[in-house]
Each structure stands twice: as C-alpha cells, then as structure tokens.
Design a protein around this motif. Structure first.
Motif, PDB file in Angstrom:
ATOM      1  N   TRP A  36       0.838  -1.208   0.000  1.00  0.00           N
ATOM      2  CA  TRP A  36       0.000   0.000   0.000  1.00  0.00           C
ATOM      3  C   TRP A  36       0.871   1.255   0.000  1.00  0.00           C
ATOM      4  O   TRP A  36       0.614   2.201  -0.750  1.00  0.00           O
ATOM      5  N   LEU A  37       1.914   1.256   0.843  1.00  0.00           N
ATOM      6  CA  LEU A  37       2.842   2.389   0.860  1.00  0.00           C
ATOM      7  C   LEU A  37       3.507   2.567  -0.499  1.00  0.00           C
ATOM      8  O   LEU A  37       3.641   3.686  -1.009  1.00  0.00           O
ATOM      9  N   TYR A  38       3.913   1.460  -1.087  1.00  0.00           N
ATOM     10  CA  TYR A  38       4.579   1.476  -2.397  1.00  0.00           C
ATOM     11  C   TYR A  38       3.679   2.122  -3.450  1.00  0.00           C
ATOM     12  O   TYR A  38       4.123   2.940  -4.250  1.00  0.00           O
ATOM     13  N   ARG A  39       2.387   1.776  -3.428  1.00  0.00           N
ATOM     14  CA  ARG A  39       1.431   2.315  -4.403  1.00  0.00           C
ATOM     15  C   ARG A  39       1.099   3.775  -4.122  1.00  0.00           C
ATOM     16  O   ARG A  39       0.561   4.473  -4.985  1.00  0.00           O
ATOM     17  N   HIS A  40       1.388   4.239  -2.909  1.00  0.00           N
ATOM     18  CA  HIS A  40       1.101   5.628  -2.546  1.00  0.00           C
ATOM     19  C   HIS A  40       2.390   6.464  -2.492  1.00  0.00           C
ATOM     20  O   HIS A  40       2.553   7.353  -1.657  1.00  0.00           O
ATOM     21  N   ILE A 238      -1.446  -1.141  10.718  1.00  0.00           N
ATOM     22  CA  ILE A 238      -0.808  -0.093  11.513  1.00  0.00           C
ATOM     23  C   ILE A 238      -0.045   0.902  10.638  1.00  0.00           C
ATOM     24  O   ILE A 238      -0.101   2.115  10.870  1.00  0.00           O
ATOM     25  N   LEU A 239       0.629   0.433   9.598  1.00  0.00           N
ATOM     26  CA  LEU A 239       1.394   1.345   8.739  1.00  0.00           C
ATOM     27  C   LEU A 239       0.469   2.287   7.971  1.00  0.00           C
ATOM     28  O   LEU A 239       0.758   3.479   7.817  1.00  0.00           O
ATOM     29  N   ILE A 240      -0.650   1.767   7.510  1.00  0.00           N
ATOM     30  CA  ILE A 240      -1.614   2.592   6.780  1.00  0.00           C
ATOM     31  C   ILE A 240      -2.233   3.630   7.715  1.00  0.00           C
ATOM     32  O   ILE A 240      -2.377   4.803   7.367  1.00  0.00           O
ATOM     33  N   HIS A 241      -2.578   3.204   8.933  1.00  0.00           N
ATOM     34  CA  HIS A 241      -3.167   4.127   9.895  1.00  0.00           C
ATOM     35  C   HIS A 241      -2.190   5.222  10.300  1.00  0.00           C
ATOM     36  O   HIS A 241      -2.586   6.376  10.517  1.00  0.00           O
ATOM     37  N   LEU A 242      -0.914   4.895  10.412  1.00  0.00           N
ATOM     38  CA  LEU A 242       0.085   5.904  10.767  1.00  0.00           C
ATOM     39  C   LEU A 242       0.177   6.987   9.700  1.00  0.00           C
ATOM     40  O   LEU A 242       0.463   8.156  10.008  1.00  0.00           O
ATOM     41  N   VAL A 243      -0.075   6.619   8.448  1.00  0.00           N
ATOM     42  CA  VAL A 243      -0.049   7.588   7.357  1.00  0.00           C
ATOM     43  C   VAL A 243      -1.358   8.358   7.269  1.00  0.00           C
ATOM     44  O   VAL A 243      -1.375   9.585   7.134  1.00  0.00           O
ATOM     45  N   GLN A 244      -2.477   7.645   7.364  1.00  0.00           N
ATOM     46  CA  GLN A 244      -3.777   8.264   7.109  1.00  0.00           C
ATOM     47  C   GLN A 244      -4.364   8.984   8.319  1.00  0.00           C
ATOM     48  O   GLN A 244      -5.045  10.001   8.166  1.00  0.00           O
ATOM     49  N   GLN A 245      -4.155   8.430   9.495  1.00  0.00           N
ATOM     50  CA  GLN A 245      -4.763   9.026  10.689  1.00  0.00           C
ATOM     51  C   GLN A 245      -3.803   8.974  11.881  1.00  0.00           C
ATOM     52  O   GLN A 245      -4.080   8.322  12.891  1.00  0.00           O
TER      53      GLN A 245
END
Length: 359
Positions: A36-40, A238-245
């Motif tokens: 997900w991080l890679y795609r963003h 957790i990695l997605i949440h750290l970026v988004q919220q």
C-alpha cells in the motif's frame, strides 16, 4: 512530486508466534501494508527479522548445539525460506524485492558504507524493495548489531530516510509499566527529553534487544533529522493508519531536529564502536565542543592520546573524567598526535566536519 522514503523495521516479536515459529499470516499482513505504501509513492526499505524463526521450523536437530551453532544453522536455512516467502507475497502485487544481508563490520569503513548505500539506491531507483537483515551465519561475535533496531537506525541514516518506523509488539513507550492499565503511551518525544526512567531494560520474547535499545536508537536517529515512530506491528493495518490518521493511532513519535546532519557525520555517529583509540581533552576544550558554536578540536586542548590509530581512523573524544564527549575522524596518527599534545598553531586533530557530538 518526489517519493517519500521510509524504513520499516519488523521485529521478531511481530513475526514470531508464541511457539517461536514464523507467523506467516502476520508476515503477509505486513507485506500488504508495505505494498500500500509502495502504491502511494513511498520508497520502502524493509528491515526484517525472522530468519531464525523460519529456520527453526525447517529442521529437527538430534543433538544439542551451542547458541552460536544454532544461530548459524537456523539462520542459514531460514534466510532462504524468509526471502522466498517475501518474494512470493510481494509478487502478488507485481513488486520486485531484493535481499541485502549485512554485518556491523561492513559499516566500519567509509568505502564499505558507501558501497552499501549505492546498492540500495540503485534498487530503489528501479522500483525494487530492499529487504535487509543481519547475516547471522557470520555475525556471531561481539561485533553483532544489538538487534535489528540498531541496524534499521543505521539504514535510515545511511539512506537519508524521512521516517523510520520500528514495529514492535507494544504500542510505544509508556509512562509506566505497559502491564499497568493506568499507564499511557507517550505520544511525542521532543529533542532533549529523557524518558529512560520510564523504560524497562529487560529484553522480551524472541528479540535480542528491548525497549531501551529502541529508545536509544530512536533518539540518535531523530538527532540526525529523521522522524522515528515506535508502534505495534500486531495491530491491523498499523502502517496505513500511521499515514492516514496519525493523530488517532497509538504510537510514540520522536520529533526530529530541523536541520539534518551531513552524510559523513551520519556515518561517524553510527560507527563509534569502531573507534581505534581515544583523545582526552581538558575542561576548556570540552566546553568549546559542547557550546553553541561549531568548532574543531585543536591540539592545544588535548591532554592525552590512548591507543594506536592511523590518520583517518575514528577516535572517541573523552573529558578528564573519561566520559565520552564526541567521536570523530583523526587528522593525525597516534604517534604524531602524542608528539603534538598541547601545541598551538597546528591544524585541528579533529575537524568539525568530521566530528559528531554525543551530548
């Protein structure tokens, strides 16, 4: 828009089940988040433990092995399995991965340091996710990394990352025992803060390090201008949440200094264990070094030289009580330095550009 570079360290306590074997479900979830991080538009470097756990699950040993032999055997088997699992999981997203196995000694010279940096840079430039681990089949001496926390800090520094995320099995640094329901996670650590009184020093689970190691590494890396986050790798996404919220996601963040230090100073900062000797300085020199002005260490402030070193070697700089003040690259060999102790008018023994202050 340039991509954001992030180093994600996944510890043994995240990737290992209670029985000591690899948790493939959790590993798959981490890969989903990195993808997900890679795609963003993130360039991700993954520092991953898990080789020992992978190898332990592969073979039954019919005779007792000492700790070094176990580490070599399980790591040799497990590293092949681990990278193949990562290869298969990332392949589902069309993402290429490459393995980087390293040792602490591989960072001891500037040349080797730059070679490793060039390797990972060309991987990132070509869309490849580096997966980094210590080569435990060889690293079995006192020169091992404390654990992959130390390695991840060095990688983040070397690669000029914006952020280092250390994933553990707890939500961050607490203001009391994590087992105490009244304890709360400390959300931000400002420069100059000292949280050592809050941190338990014992190691936990299957990792070699503990929260004290994470704290010390995080402080050093933040002092180099890199944001550091300690969070719970067992929490979903957790990695997605750290970026988004980030405001509503439990974690501890170490606030970086505004000005990043130079590349050479970053190498010196993480190479103090390779110092070949020490230079003792008087009180005036100590005060000058720790002051607000950028100054080099002059021979007039040196009171003693210990050890044998060549010009260009790293040396520790200590005060009259033997406490370390800095580490730097010597402009003299030890024999010449001893002959010039206290002299005026000589070039600095450690120039400011090659000096990293510890305090």
């Amino acid at each position: 828009m340039p991509k954001k570079r992030i180093v994600v360290k996944v510890g043994s306590n995240v990737l290992t089940r209670n029985d000591g074997k690899l948790d493939i479900t959790r590993m798959s979830a981490i890969v989903d988040q990195v993808a997900w991080l890679y795609r963003h538009d993130y360039e991700v470097i993954l520092v991953s433990s898990g080789a020992m756990a992978s190898g332990r699950d592969e073979i039954k040993v019919d005779r007792k092995l000492d700790s070094v032999a176990q580490r070599q055997l399980y790591s040799a088997l497990g590293q092949a399995k681990l990278i193949n699992l990562y290869y298969s999981l990332f392949r589902e997203y069309g993402i290429h991965v490459g393995q980087v196995l390293t040792m602490k000694e591989s960072f001891s010279t500037r040349r080797e340091y730059l070679n490793q940096r060039a390797c990972m840079r060309v991987m990132l430039d070509n869309g490849v996710v580096p997966i980094v681990n210590e080569n435990d089949t060889i690293s079995v001496t006192e020169l091992m990394f404390t654990d992959n926390d130390e390695l991840s800090g060095l990688i983040a520094s070397m690669m000029d990352a914006e952020t280092l995320v250390i994933l553990s099995n707890i939500d961050g640094i607490y203001d009391g025992s994590p087992k105490d329901p009244t304890s709360k996670v400390i959300r931000e650590v400002a420069q100059g803060s000292d949280l050592s009184d809050y941190i338990q020093s014992e190691k936990s689970g299957f990792g070699r390090g503990g929260m004290l190691t994470k704290y010390n590494i995080a402080r050093k890396v933040a002092e180099e201008g890199i944001k550091v986050i300690i969070a719970n790798g067992r929490r979903d996404d957790i990695l997605i949440h750290l970026v988004q919220q980030p405001q509503t996601t439990l974690h501890t963040a170490f606030i970086p200094v505004a000005d990043s230090v130079s590349g050479i100073k970053k190498w010196i900062a993480h190479s103090d264990s390779f110092a070949k000797g020490s230079i003792q300085v008087n009180a005036d020199a100590r005060t000058a070094l720790l002051g607000t002005r950028a100054v080099s260490l002059l021979l007039v402030g040196v009171t003693a030289v210990e050890g044998d070193f060549d010009e260009g070697d790293l040396v520790n700089i200590v005060d009259e009580k033997g406490e370390k003040v800095a580490v730097g690259r010597s402009a003299y060999d030890s024999t010449t330095a001893r002959q010039l102790i206290g002299r005026h008018g000589q070039r600095p023994i450690v120039h400011y550009d090659y000096l990293y202050l510890e305090q």
